[in-house]
Design a protein around this motif. Structure first.
Motif, PDB file in Angstrom:
ATOM      1  N   GLY A  74       4.712  -4.794  -4.038  1.00  0.00           N
ATOM      2  CA  GLY A  74       3.878  -4.494  -4.374  1.00  0.00           C
ATOM      3  C   GLY A  74       2.961  -3.553  -2.832  1.00  0.00           C
ATOM      4  N   ASP A  75       3.615  -4.041  -2.045  1.00  0.00           N
ATOM      5  CA  ASP A  75       3.524  -3.751  -0.851  1.00  0.00           C
ATOM      6  C   ASP A  75       4.119  -2.502  -0.233  1.00  0.00           C
ATOM      7  OD1 ASP A  75       1.860  -5.478  -0.580  1.00  0.00           O
ATOM      8  OD2 ASP A  75       3.604  -6.875   0.616  1.00  0.00           O
ATOM      9  N   ILE A  76       5.162  -2.021  -1.286  1.00  0.00           N
ATOM     10  CA  ILE A  76       6.367  -0.958  -1.124  1.00  0.00           C
ATOM     11  C   ILE A  76       6.328   0.129  -1.718  1.00  0.00           C
ATOM     12  CG2 ILE A  76       8.573  -0.283  -1.157  1.00  0.00           C
ATOM     13  CD1 ILE A  76       7.811  -3.078   0.486  1.00  0.00           C
ATOM     14  N   LEU A  77       6.685   1.585  -1.424  1.00  0.00           N
ATOM     15  CA  LEU A  77       6.426   2.695  -1.908  1.00  0.00           C
ATOM     16  C   LEU A  77       7.534   3.238  -1.292  1.00  0.00           C
ATOM     17  CD1 LEU A  77       5.093   5.282  -3.967  1.00  0.00           C
ATOM     18  CD2 LEU A  77       4.284   5.913  -1.762  1.00  0.00           C
ATOM     19  N   VAL A  78       8.561   4.198  -2.886  1.00  0.00           N
ATOM     20  CA  VAL A  78       9.677   4.402  -2.621  1.00  0.00           C
ATOM     21  C   VAL A  78       9.052   5.802  -2.567  1.00  0.00           C
ATOM     22  CG1 VAL A  78      11.729   4.668  -3.654  1.00  0.00           C
ATOM     23  CG2 VAL A  78      11.124   2.469  -3.178  1.00  0.00           C
ATOM     24  N   SER A  79       9.386   7.322  -1.835  1.00  0.00           N
ATOM     25  CA  SER A  79       9.608   8.357  -2.162  1.00  0.00           C
ATOM     26  C   SER A  79      10.843   9.051  -1.894  1.00  0.00           C
ATOM     27  CB  SER A  79       8.363   9.052  -0.975  1.00  0.00           C
ATOM     28  OG  SER A  79       7.316   8.103  -1.016  1.00  0.00           O
ATOM     29  N   SER A  80      10.393  10.417  -1.903  1.00  0.00           N
ATOM     30  CA  SER A  80      11.622  10.881  -2.022  1.00  0.00           C
ATOM     31  C   SER A  80      11.632  12.040  -0.022  1.00  0.00           C
ATOM     32  CB  SER A  80      11.510  12.378  -2.814  1.00  0.00           C
ATOM     33  OG  SER A  80      11.434  11.840  -4.417  1.00  0.00           O
ATOM     34  N   GLY A 123      13.350   7.672   0.804  1.00  0.00           N
ATOM     35  CA  GLY A 123      12.664   6.872   1.772  1.00  0.00           C
ATOM     36  C   GLY A 123      11.359   6.134   1.450  1.00  0.00           C
ATOM     37  N   TYR A 124      11.126   5.120   1.998  1.00  0.00           N
ATOM     38  CA  TYR A 124       9.873   4.496   1.475  1.00  0.00           C
ATOM     39  C   TYR A 124       9.277   3.295   2.751  1.00  0.00           C
ATOM     40  CZ  TYR A 124      13.536   0.726   4.192  1.00  0.00           C
ATOM     41  OH  TYR A 124      13.757   0.628   5.187  1.00  0.00           O
ATOM     42  N   VAL A 125       8.351   3.231   2.555  1.00  0.00           N
ATOM     43  CA  VAL A 125       7.454   2.353   3.235  1.00  0.00           C
ATOM     44  C   VAL A 125       6.915   0.745   2.922  1.00  0.00           C
ATOM     45  CG1 VAL A 125       4.999   3.620   2.101  1.00  0.00           C
ATOM     46  CG2 VAL A 125       5.183   2.980   4.602  1.00  0.00           C
TER      47      VAL A 125
END
Length: 399
Positions: A93-99, A249-251
């Motif tokens: 839940g602390d992770i966001l995956v992006s393009s 990518g991710y944060v």
């Protein structure tokens, strides 16, 4: 009301790195023998086991939408990677995956900035940082550094830029465009400053794996729970796994802000490529020898480029500690002329070099670093050396 492009888009500066790379590719398509030191893209193929995973995804029918924040499988794999490589604990839940990490960074600034908020940007810096900040209504505040400090600003210079409007600082280590690496003491100073004021840290770690001479990566988020709670740890698979076109990518960051980013992304782009997400799991959790092999080859190129550049009269460079870029100092060439044209800037140098010797470099002005040009050694060793031979020929023709 007149029909026109928004002021926001009118004021965006085009990416010089992409435009120069596009020009070089056009010249290649026209049959010219161009050596491109411009783009930040590994020339290695994506490892076979990652490609096989993409084929597997197709065979499994994984061609539908995923959650906007990314599949649970990939976000858990990212958590495992962060635990294994960085000794940090996050939950999915602390992770966001992006393009791609670029979209990740854009979404961060959209999520945290209000009009007038300031973002500290050590420079030389990647071309897109200030534009992303401006697009979110923020104000980029540059902190200049030079070769004398390995292109990393001093503690005094960082502290002097902090105001009541400071919302974040961007840390890029290893760095694009110069390959510098922040050490523990430098990161600790920023961490203490961020916690005491407070402001966010946007830690761009996309080149984390590309380190030389036995160096080990250190994330500012590893320096304590307080700074971790204020840090957006940005990474991706483009550089380390030669997956630039896969766009993953991710944060990892504070839950409340990550949730806001996921909501923003759900309305702007939705999920990253489903097939690439499946392959990314295999990249992160699979055999990492492919990364080590690539780094070994890049170090050979770095060493050869460093030695050769410093043999060319009128130019010089520092040895990069990471990434795959060298900043070539051309200050002693400014004021010289070629066929009657005076070289007044790094842009003049880059344009003439491409036109006369078919070698593409990125002018330092793109990175807030006038007097330098960036060369990427993500091309074969043979091409690296041939390109530098052409640069020496060009330099010797200057009057």
């Amino acid at each position: 009301m007149s029909l026109s492009v928004s002021h926001r888009c009118q004021n965006i500066a085009p990416s010089l790195t992409l435009s120069i790379d596009a020009r070089a590719k056009e010249m290649c398509a026209a049959g010219l023998d161009v050596i491109g030191f411009g783009a930040g893209e590994p020339d290695f193929p994506t490892p076979e086991h990652i490609c096989d995973a993409a084929k597997e995804a197709l065979d499994m029918g994984l061609t539908r939408y995923t959650p906007a924040a990314g599949t649970k499988e990939l976000r858990k794999a990212i958590c495992e990677k962060l635990r294994r490589d960085n000794d940090m604990t996050y939950t999915y839940g602390d992770i966001l995956v992006s393009s791609g990490a670029k979209q990740t960074l854009y979404t961060i600034f959209q999520a945290i900035l209000d009009p007038g908020d300031e973002v500290l940007i050590p420079s030389p810096c990647w071309v897109s940082y200030p534009e992303m900040v401006r697009l979110a209504g923020g104000v980029p505040i540059f902190i200049p550094a030079d070769e004398s400090t390995n292109f990393i600003p001093t503690n005094r210079d960082i502290a002097s830029r902090v105001t009541r409007r400071t919302k974040a600082i961007i840390i890029t280590s290893p760095s694009n465009p110069n390959g510098s690496v922040w050490d523990r003491e430098q990161l600790q100073f920023v961490a203490d400053l961020a916690v005491s004021h407070p402001f966010y840290v946007v830690s761009d770690e996309i080149y984390e794996k590309l380190l030389y001479d036995g160096r080990e990566h250190l994330s500012i988020a590893q320096l304590g729970e307080q700074i971790k709670a204020q840090t957006f740890l940005v990474n991706g698979l483009s550089k380390a796994y030669a997956m630039t076109g896969w766009r993953i990518g991710y944060v990892a960051g504070p839950r409340h802000e990550i949730t806001a980013m996921a909501n923003f992304q759900s309305h702007s782009s939705s999920n990253a490529n489903t097939i690439a997400q499946h392959a990314a799991v295999k990249a992160l959790l699979g055999d990492q020898q492919c990364v080590s092999d690539m780094v070994a080859q890049l170090q050979i190129r770095r060493d050869a480029m460093y030695e050769r550049i410093n043999q060319i009269p009128g130019v010089s460079c520092r040895k990069p500690q990471g990434a795959f870029y060298i900043m070539m100092n051309i200050k002693r060439l400014l004021g010289k002329s070629y066929n009657g044209r005076v070289l007044e800037s790094s842009m003049d140098f880059a344009e003439l070099l491409l036109a006369e010797k078919q070698v593409a470099v990125v002018p330092g002005c793109a990175f807030e670093a006038e007097g330098f040009c960036r060369l990427s050694y993500a091309v074969s060793l043979e091409k690296c050396l041939e390109g530098l031979d052409r640069i020496e020929e060009f330099v010797r023709m200057l009057g």
